[in-house]
Write an enzyme that holds these catalytic residues in place. Sequence first.
Site, PDB file in Angstrom:
ATOM      1  N   ASP A  71       2.915   2.562   6.934  1.00 52.45           N
ATOM      2  CA  ASP A  71       2.309   1.635   6.006  1.00 52.45           C
ATOM      3  C   ASP A  71       1.958   0.372   6.803  1.00 52.45           C
ATOM      4  O   ASP A  71       2.490   0.169   7.907  1.00 52.45           O
ATOM      5  CB  ASP A  71       3.305   1.316   4.880  1.00 52.45           C
ATOM      6  CG  ASP A  71       2.791   0.246   3.936  1.00 52.45           C
ATOM      7  OD1 ASP A  71       1.623   0.334   3.513  1.00 52.45           O
ATOM      8  OD2 ASP A  71       3.552  -0.684   3.643  1.00 52.45           O
ATOM      9  N   ASP A 130       1.092  -3.324   5.232  1.00 48.65           N
ATOM     10  CA  ASP A 130       1.614  -4.580   4.689  1.00 48.65           C
ATOM     11  C   ASP A 130       3.127  -4.513   4.525  1.00 48.65           C
ATOM     12  O   ASP A 130       3.666  -3.560   3.946  1.00 48.65           O
ATOM     13  CB  ASP A 130       0.970  -4.888   3.346  1.00 48.65           C
ATOM     14  CG  ASP A 130      -0.527  -5.141   3.474  1.00 48.65           C
ATOM     15  OD1 ASP A 130      -1.085  -4.822   4.538  1.00 48.65           O
ATOM     16  OD2 ASP A 130      -1.129  -5.648   2.512  1.00 48.65           O
ATOM     17  N   ARG A 178      -5.963  -6.824  -9.084  1.00 48.15           N
ATOM     18  CA  ARG A 178      -5.835  -7.866  -8.060  1.00 48.15           C
ATOM     19  C   ARG A 178      -7.160  -8.124  -7.350  1.00 48.15           C
ATOM     20  O   ARG A 178      -7.520  -9.272  -7.078  1.00 48.15           O
ATOM     21  CB  ARG A 178      -4.758  -7.461  -7.049  1.00 48.15           C
ATOM     22  CG  ARG A 178      -3.339  -7.593  -7.580  1.00 48.15           C
ATOM     23  CD  ARG A 178      -2.327  -7.064  -6.586  1.00 48.15           C
ATOM     24  NE  ARG A 178      -2.367  -5.612  -6.474  1.00 48.15           N
ATOM     25  CZ  ARG A 178      -1.823  -4.915  -5.488  1.00 48.15           C
ATOM     26  NH1 ARG A 178      -1.206  -5.542  -4.512  1.00 48.15           N
ATOM     27  NH2 ARG A 178      -1.901  -3.591  -5.481  1.00 48.15           N
ATOM     28  N   SER A 189      -2.777   2.564   4.722  1.00 49.74           N
ATOM     29  CA  SER A 189      -2.517   1.294   4.069  1.00 49.74           C
ATOM     30  C   SER A 189      -3.153   1.188   2.692  1.00 49.74           C
ATOM     31  O   SER A 189      -4.305   1.615   2.493  1.00 49.74           O
ATOM     32  CB  SER A 189      -3.026   0.143   4.956  1.00 49.74           C
ATOM     33  OG  SER A 189      -2.914  -1.090   4.284  1.00 49.74           O
ATOM     34  N   GLY A 190      -2.404   0.605   1.776  1.00 46.56           N
ATOM     35  CA  GLY A 190      -2.966   0.237   0.481  1.00 46.56           C
ATOM     36  C   GLY A 190      -3.680  -1.083   0.550  1.00 46.56           C
ATOM     37  O   GLY A 190      -4.124  -1.607  -0.478  1.00 46.56           O
ATOM     38  N   LYS A 214      -1.950   8.784   0.307  1.00 42.25           N
ATOM     39  CA  LYS A 214      -1.162   8.649   1.537  1.00 42.25           C
ATOM     40  C   LYS A 214      -0.482   9.973   1.873  1.00 42.25           C
ATOM     41  O   LYS A 214      -0.461  10.399   3.038  1.00 42.25           O
ATOM     42  CB  LYS A 214      -0.109   7.543   1.379  1.00 42.25           C
ATOM     43  CG  LYS A 214      -0.654   6.127   1.452  1.00 42.25           C
ATOM     44  CD  LYS A 214       0.474   5.110   1.506  1.00 42.25           C
ATOM     45  CE  LYS A 214      -0.063   3.702   1.684  1.00 42.25           C
ATOM     46  NZ  LYS A 214       1.009   2.714   1.903  1.00 42.25           N
ATOM     47  N   ASP A 252       7.529   0.716   3.055  1.00 42.38           N
ATOM     48  CA  ASP A 252       8.450  -0.154   2.323  1.00 42.38           C
ATOM     49  C   ASP A 252       8.204  -0.204   0.830  1.00 42.38           C
ATOM     50  O   ASP A 252       9.046  -0.721   0.085  1.00 42.38           O
ATOM     51  CB  ASP A 252       8.354  -1.587   2.874  1.00 42.38           C
ATOM     52  CG  ASP A 252       7.095  -2.296   2.374  1.00 42.38           C
ATOM     53  OD1 ASP A 252       7.198  -3.286   1.634  1.00 42.38           O
ATOM     54  OD2 ASP A 252       5.985  -1.824   2.711  1.00 42.38           O
ATOM     55  N   ASN A 308       4.556   2.991  -3.352  1.00 40.91           N
ATOM     56  CA  ASN A 308       3.438   3.888  -3.070  1.00 40.91           C
ATOM     57  C   ASN A 308       3.621   4.649  -1.753  1.00 40.91           C
ATOM     58  O   ASN A 308       2.801   5.495  -1.402  1.00 40.91           O
ATOM     59  CB  ASN A 308       2.113   3.105  -3.044  1.00 40.91           C
ATOM     60  CG  ASN A 308       2.073   2.059  -1.950  1.00 40.91           C
ATOM     61  OD1 ASN A 308       3.090   1.461  -1.613  1.00 40.91           O
ATOM     62  ND2 ASN A 308       0.903   1.816  -1.389  1.00 40.91           N
TER      63      ASN A 308
END
EC number: 3.1.3.3
Length: 483
Positions: A266, A268, A311, A354-355, A403, A426, A429
């Site tokens: 991941d 972030d 967001r 990555s999201g 993912k 972390d 997701n």
Amino acid sequence: MASPSRSRKPSLAKDSLTGSSYLDDHLEYKSRQTGPSTSIDGVLEQPARPPRSAMSNLSLSSASRRSISAIPPSPIIAQESGTVHTISHTNCIPEPGDSARLVATIFYNSGAPRHPHPHPDQSPAAKPTDTIPIPEIAEGSAPTTSIQDYPLEPPAPEPEPLDHLYGAYISQLCLTHFLATLDSLLIHNPPDERRLTSSHRCLAPNPFKPRVMEVTFTPPLNPQYLPYDLITKHESIYKFEREWNCEIILQPNTVYRRHKRLCVFDMDSTLIQQEVIDEIAAFVGVKKEVAAITERAMNGELDFAASLRARVSLLKGVPADVFERLKPKIVVTPGAKELCKCLKRLGFSLAVLSGGFQPLADWLAGELGLDHAFANHLVSDSTTNTLTGELDPAYPIVDSAHKQSLLISLAKGKNIPLAQTIAVGDGANDIPMLMTAGLGVAWKAKSRVQMEAPARLNVGESMLDLVYLLGLTKEEVDELLRD
């Protein structure tokens, strides 16, 4: 006179009657001296215990356990010079029908030791007015130390921290306690599978005050009583971690543990220390609103795709070059560069799933030498050169399901079994990919993720500590990092 069938209590010291100790009994690769020795071990070594046939008077639980010292000695070669050595060591060769082995990697929380000195004996003299530290949940040893935020019944604020008493590292007593804890869980195994056999290696930083230790043991615990994926979540193991200020990651001792080939991360709050969307929101003064949604999404309280659209809609009007402005502010997680360098030199393929957003994922891949970068794509207005607050429909949203599918497709495309893959993340997701990979590690993760992920690591000094899960020593890591 005590009955010979009565079990003996664990002891660290040499026993003058049996010539062994609790650690000796659980040192699988202990060398056996067959000739004269000038070492202290050779001086103290006592004759081997009687063979199994001479132990028939023991209780069923003792007789059914395979004694290490009862294994016949290895073939030997005696040279004319008088030197005697073994061709191989029988303790290193599994007997037919031996159970599978498991590997426990123990990390001591050296970043937050509960005693300022390596050992209390080396500390300044105590005063009558000094108070003993109040027992508490060690930082990093549980998903959260906040009673209000704890997802299940909160743990009791005890037992007393033992690393405070016996040293801020993995001490001999810490190791003995761990082996005794495993031994206590074997009571649920069949009678002929209750003999705990183990070996241990100090991985970092040295064998005198080790911070990372690897313990290999057999047999596995009875899966009907405690399935493999729940062993490290057992209350006895969790209690041990709290007492000794450490964390344990458990893996099957197979060739795939040592020889992984694909690692996905991941981005972030994993490879970097920020949540990028929160930093972008700061440009338009809506960071507080966006951060609140991000936190709930990462804890699994909101649908990720829906929360991402909500967001992103708040980012309408942000300059399209915002990613270039953000790059100098991005903080790469300590140890991430070194970890990626080690893995690349071991032949790994690396990817970031990555999201977050593609421009920064591509930039980070270049910084860390990653092979692939997958993230979300934002739409920008070429007329105003600003973000429109929308996601590009030509690309799929990188949510939990995507993912997971990316991990599977990357492994399949490179002809890599999933058992040879690692996933690190972390957020909520990340859970599906952590559960799918051969080794899924929740790195300083959210509470729910730590509870569900196969492994968790909060006490690592840096992200480089993940490389110890491959069984590498610090000397080998240093060699990989050497230019």
